[in-house]
Scaffold this active site. Structure first.
Site, PDB file in Angstrom:
ATOM      1  N   ARG A 121       0.825  -1.217   0.000  1.00 22.26           N
ATOM      2  CA  ARG A 121       0.000   0.000   0.000  1.00 22.26           C
ATOM      3  C   ARG A 121       0.852   1.256   0.000  1.00 22.26           C
ATOM      4  O   ARG A 121       0.393   2.314  -0.381  1.00 22.26           O
ATOM      5  CB  ARG A 121      -0.947   0.001   1.220  1.00 22.26           C
ATOM      6  CG  ARG A 121      -2.115  -0.942   1.049  1.00 22.26           C
ATOM      7  CD  ARG A 121      -2.908  -1.109   2.313  1.00 22.26           C
ATOM      8  NE  ARG A 121      -2.172  -1.877   3.315  1.00 22.26           N
ATOM      9  CZ  ARG A 121      -2.637  -2.200   4.501  1.00 22.26           C
ATOM     10  NH1 ARG A 121      -3.835  -1.800   4.865  1.00 22.26           N
ATOM     11  NH2 ARG A 121      -1.906  -2.912   5.337  1.00 22.26           N
ATOM     12  N   ASP A 151     -14.447   1.532  -1.465  1.00 21.81           N
ATOM     13  CA  ASP A 151     -13.749   2.761  -1.861  1.00 21.81           C
ATOM     14  C   ASP A 151     -13.507   2.731  -3.369  1.00 21.81           C
ATOM     15  O   ASP A 151     -13.770   1.730  -4.032  1.00 21.81           O
ATOM     16  CB  ASP A 151     -12.453   2.974  -1.066  1.00 21.81           C
ATOM     17  CG  ASP A 151     -11.458   1.830  -1.218  1.00 21.81           C
ATOM     18  OD1 ASP A 151     -11.581   1.067  -2.191  1.00 21.81           O
ATOM     19  OD2 ASP A 151     -10.576   1.706  -0.355  1.00 21.81           O
ATOM     20  N   LYS A 180     -14.545   6.580  -0.119  1.00 19.24           N
ATOM     21  CA  LYS A 180     -13.942   6.677   1.212  1.00 19.24           C
ATOM     22  C   LYS A 180     -12.778   7.649   1.149  1.00 19.24           C
ATOM     23  O   LYS A 180     -12.081   7.716   0.146  1.00 19.24           O
ATOM     24  CB  LYS A 180     -13.431   5.275   1.592  1.00 19.24           C
ATOM     25  CG  LYS A 180     -12.416   5.214   2.697  1.00 19.24           C
ATOM     26  CD  LYS A 180     -11.787   3.823   2.811  1.00 19.24           C
ATOM     27  CE  LYS A 180     -10.391   3.784   2.238  1.00 19.24           C
ATOM     28  NZ  LYS A 180      -9.713   2.484   2.401  1.00 19.24           N
ATOM     29  N   SER A 185      -7.608  -4.970   7.198  1.00 21.76           N
ATOM     30  CA  SER A 185      -6.546  -4.899   8.198  1.00 21.76           C
ATOM     31  C   SER A 185      -7.163  -4.558   9.558  1.00 21.76           C
ATOM     32  O   SER A 185      -7.519  -5.434  10.336  1.00 21.76           O
ATOM     33  CB  SER A 185      -5.501  -3.873   7.769  1.00 21.76           C
ATOM     34  OG  SER A 185      -4.473  -3.802   8.723  1.00 21.76           O
ATOM     35  N   GLY A 213     -10.036  -3.244   9.781  1.00 17.51           N
ATOM     36  CA  GLY A 213     -11.481  -3.392   9.575  1.00 17.51           C
ATOM     37  C   GLY A 213     -12.177  -2.051   9.406  1.00 17.51           C
ATOM     38  O   GLY A 213     -13.378  -2.018   9.103  1.00 17.51           O
TER      39      GLY A 213
END
Ligand code: R5P
Length: 296
Positions: A95, A169, A192, A223, A225
């Site tokens: 990420r 998202d 999001k 991860s 949540g």
């Protein structure tokens, strides 16, 4: 033909063995010993010169330990003359593939350098967070999709009548859309925003047509949540009759699973890229199918 062996790393023992079994490649005899202080020693007495070794190791939590074990084994094997292919079903740090805030490290770029330094010649991962991340690697790097396996599982194991597939998202929406298309379900997306400093997630209010529907929220990673909780709460508020949380990589740190349940999630389904309670879908077939397409 080059002899090929598989080394399942400590983070992916079962998956590594399944890959070896399906390819009919022997397991490499080697040992990872973790000392009480957390340091790892890798030992391989088998001769690997001229052979290809598939090192199968997700870099899931504890991320740095698992990453270091991958690097340690790869370095040793490449020093001994093996051609190392890293099979990293869950690629940690994926990420952080660009500088989001000024001065931040592009951690995935550092991981790519370290892998090259360790002698890794190819990388095969599963649903890397973003395909752009693959361009940070200076050697061939691939991402295999676990989405068909997740779709098959949901279709055969859960009796859903007319579900709606939701992306929590915009970033990962193409992966979720692929899920919806394969399933043959309606696809909707939420927007999001994540505060890059605090990590907090805010969902933009959007009314979606989910009243009385079964909703499948699909994301690459769960991860903390936070992302799926926000989506699940919104869907429940808007009248969804059932909410499923589906992801490829179920990291589910701390009490993420309980948070999801409290947010209205009825079931969590993930793959075994990260082994755990909710890893119901096996990605070994997808990895094996890809490995079979690779040349020598
Ligand atoms: C982010 O863009 C990812 O696709 C996931 O939505 C995110 O990593 C999930 O993290 P968490 O469960 O902590 O919200």
């Amino acid at each position: 033909m080059t002899e090929k062996l598989v080394l399942p790393g400590p983070a992916s023992e079962q998956l590594g063995k399944a890959v070896a079994d399906k390819l009919s490649f022997p397991l490499l005899k080697a040992e990872f010993k973790v000392f009480p202080d957390g340091e790892t020693r890798f030992t391989c007495e088998e001769k690997v010169s001229g052979k290809t070794v598939l090192v199968v190791q997700s870099t899931c939590p504890p991320v740095d330990t698992h990453l270091f074990q991958l690097l340690l084994a790869s370095h040793q094997l490449s020093q001994e003359g093996a051609r190392v292919v890293a099979v990293v079903p869950y690629l940690g740090y994926a990420r952080q593939d660009k500088e989001f805030l000024p001065g931040e490290s592009v951690t995935l770029g550092v991981v790519a350098h370290l892998m090259r330094f360790a002698g890794i010649r190819r990388l095969v991962s599963v649903d890397i967070h973003s395909a752009e991340g693959l361009s940070l690697f200076s050697f061939p790097a691939y991402s295999v999709s676990a989405i068909p396996g997740l779709v098959d599982f949901i279709r055969s194991e859960l009796q859903l009548s007319d579900p709606v597939v939701i992306s929590p998202d915009l970033g990962g929406s193409s992966r979720t859309e692929a899920f919806a298309q394969l399933y043959g379900a309606r696809f909707l997306k939420l927007t999001k925003t994540r505060d890059r400093v605090t990590g907090g997630v805010t969902l933009q209010e959007a009314r979606l047509d989910v009243k009385g529907k079964e909703v499948i929220i699909v994301d690459d990673i769960i991860s903390t949540g936070g992302t799926v909780c926000a989506a699940a709460e919104a869907m429940t508020k808007q009248g969804a009759k059932k909410v499923l949380a589906v992801c490829v990589h179920g990291i589910l740190v701390d009490d993420a699973a309980s948070k999801l349940k409290r947010a209205g999630v009825d079931a969590i389904v993930s793959t075994n890229t990260v082994p755990g309670e909710f890893s119901r879908v096996d990605v070994s077939d997808a990895i094996v199918a890809h490995l079979k397409t690779l040349d020598e």
